[in-house]
Design a protein around this motif. Structure first.
Motif, PDB file in Angstrom:
ATOM      1  N   ARG A 348       0.811  -1.224   0.000  1.00 54.27           N
ATOM      2  CA  ARG A 348       0.000   0.000   0.000  1.00 54.27           C
ATOM      3  C   ARG A 348       0.846   1.276   0.000  1.00 54.27           C
ATOM      4  N   ALA A 349       2.152   1.135  -0.146  1.00 55.87           N
ATOM      5  CA  ALA A 349       3.052   2.290  -0.176  1.00 55.87           C
ATOM      6  C   ALA A 349       3.841   2.278  -1.477  1.00 55.87           C
ATOM      7  N   ILE A 350       4.365   3.448  -1.852  1.00 51.59           N
ATOM      8  CA  ILE A 350       5.260   3.557  -3.005  1.00 51.59           C
ATOM      9  C   ILE A 350       6.678   3.731  -2.475  1.00 51.59           C
ATOM     10  N   ASP A 351       7.567   2.813  -2.835  1.00 53.60           N
ATOM     11  CA  ASP A 351       8.972   2.945  -2.484  1.00 53.60           C
ATOM     12  C   ASP A 351       9.714   3.613  -3.644  1.00 53.60           C
ATOM     13  N   VAL A 352      10.442   4.665  -3.341  1.00 57.80           N
ATOM     14  CA  VAL A 352      11.271   5.337  -4.333  1.00 57.80           C
ATOM     15  C   VAL A 352      12.713   4.911  -4.066  1.00 57.80           C
ATOM     16  N   LEU A 353      13.318   4.242  -5.059  1.00 60.43           N
ATOM     17  CA  LEU A 353      14.623   3.638  -4.881  1.00 60.43           C
ATOM     18  C   LEU A 353      15.632   4.277  -5.829  1.00 60.43           C
ATOM     19  N   SER A 354      16.803   4.620  -5.322  1.00 58.71           N
ATOM     20  CA  SER A 354      17.908   5.088  -6.164  1.00 58.71           C
ATOM     21  C   SER A 354      18.617   3.882  -6.742  1.00 58.71           C
ATOM     22  N   MET A 355      18.815   3.902  -8.062  1.00 64.29           N
ATOM     23  CA  MET A 355      19.431   2.758  -8.733  1.00 64.29           C
ATOM     24  C   MET A 355      20.692   3.212  -9.468  1.00 64.29           C
ATOM     25  N   GLU A 356      21.580   3.862  -8.765  1.00 64.60           N
ATOM     26  CA  GLU A 356      22.842   4.297  -9.372  1.00 64.60           C
ATOM     27  C   GLU A 356      23.602   3.080  -9.869  1.00 64.60           C
ATOM     28  N   GLN A 357      23.953   3.090 -11.157  1.00 66.50           N
ATOM     29  CA  GLN A 357      24.624   1.934 -11.761  1.00 66.50           C
ATOM     30  C   GLN A 357      26.126   2.196 -11.872  1.00 66.50           C
TER      31      GLN A 357
END
Length: 357
Positions: A348-357
């Motif tokens: 029920r939540a939105i996770d905002v994830l940093s995906m630095e490659q």
């Protein structure tokens, strides 16, 4: 030593464990018992978690144009539609649909329009498509046009069509007469009007993408992906790399990624469609995927979240760890410029994830 029944039980647990906080323990057990999980991992850095919904999040769309509003819109099973500032995570607006929940959405006009395909919360409620515009003073969504597609049983997906003179959009519709169509609508006369239908699929249309004003890409429960030329009804191209329902489609520039319930992700260069650029079978059915301009494809499956590197031969896959919420996710949305992904589902939540490659 470890007796055989215990080894068998551990092997089963290792094979089925998907919880992020146990994955390193899984690796430790696998190495200690000389098992190989054949998994590589990518660590995500949590940036923020957006909380508003009180039931499972079913759909999500975003607008990240340089010259427009940067928004994320999410919808949940109880009919709530929430709009967020994509950069700060601030809740901008929330409203609840009267009789429907939003099963599919698309942000259009650089963040100034919103299309919502609604499924009835009650068994006899007809499906709907509603176009919202932006209030010039408050910036909030206001309803402009709406329709209930004639003969429609379910509206499964909806996409705006860029570049058309008067705004048009397309929708996947399962009809009450058991036919399955892509219906194209126009709003040029101050209302939503159906202009024509494409009935090439033999089963429900489950996913759509519109890379240009003359092309519509569709996926279906009949396991095919079709590229339709809106100027030429006989110019449809069939792609048949999937063996089960095509669940998700994502296009960036000249590249097309498709995912299916057969666990497969397929990457095509739309300039050379005679064979895929790459394909990769994952751990379980693909629920949602999102392709980035940098060549990464983020995929939510029933088993977890994956990162596929489409810039490397074979499109190697890694399991994404570090998300604060429980999986699986129903939606994944990539924001290329920010090297971020938005993922949401049963938590029920939105996770905002940093995906630095």
């Amino acid at each position: 030593g470890v007796d055989q029944p215990t080894r068998d039980e551990l092997r089963n647990l290792v094979a089925t464990c998907q919880e992020n906080h146990f994955l390193y323990d899984v690796e430790y057990i696998s190495e200690a018992l000389s098992w190989s999980s054949n998994r590589t991992y990518t660590s995500a850095t949590p940036k923020m978690t957006l909380k508003q919904h009180r039931s499972s999040i079913l759909a999500m769309t975003g607008a990240f144009d340089d010259n427009g509003r940067k928004l994320v819109v999410s919808s949940s099973a109880d009919g709530e539609v929430a709009t967020w500032d994509a950069m700060s995570g601030k809740l901008f607006q929330s409203f609840t649909l009267d009789r429907h929940f939003a099963c599919a959405m698309d942000i259009i006009f650089s963040g100034t329009g919103l299309l919502i395909a609604g499924a009835g919360r009650q068994p006899r409620s007809a499906p709907s498509i509603v176009l919202y515009g932006m209030d010039q003073q408050t910036g909030a969504w206001v309803e402009k046009f709406g329709c209930e597609p004639v003969g429609g049983k379910v509206v499964t997906t909806v996409r705006g069509m860029p570049g058309t003179k008067s705004f048009s959009f397309c929708a996947g519709i399962a009809m009450t007469n058991n036919t399955h169509s892509i219906e194209i609508f126009d709003t040029g006369r101050g209302m939503i009007q159906s202009t024509h239908q494409i009935r090439d699929h033999s089963d429900t249309v489950t996913a759509l993408a519109v890379p240009s004003e003359t092309a519509i890409i569709s996926g279906s429960r009949d396991s095919t992906v079709m590229i339709h030329d809106t100027r030429n009804p006989t110019g449809t191209v069939n792609l048949m790399e999937h063996s089960l329902t095509v669940s998700s489609i994502s296009c960036v520039n000249n590249y097309l990624a498709t995912g299916g319930l057969d666990r497969r992700v397929v990457l095509h260069d739309m300039r050379m469609l005679h064979q895929p650029v790459a394909q990769r079978d994952l751990d379980s059915a693909v629920i949602s995927l999102s392709l980035t301009e940098a060549g990464f494809c983020y995929v939510a499956t029933q088993g977890g979240l994956h990162s596929l590197n489409a810039t490397q031969t074979g499109m190697p896959a890694s399991f994404v760890v570090g998300s604060p919420s429980s999986q699986p996710y129903n939606c994944v949305l990539a924001h290329s410029a920010a090297n971020s992904i938005y993922v949401a589902g049963e938590s029920r939540a939105i996770d905002v994830l940093s995906m630095e490659q």
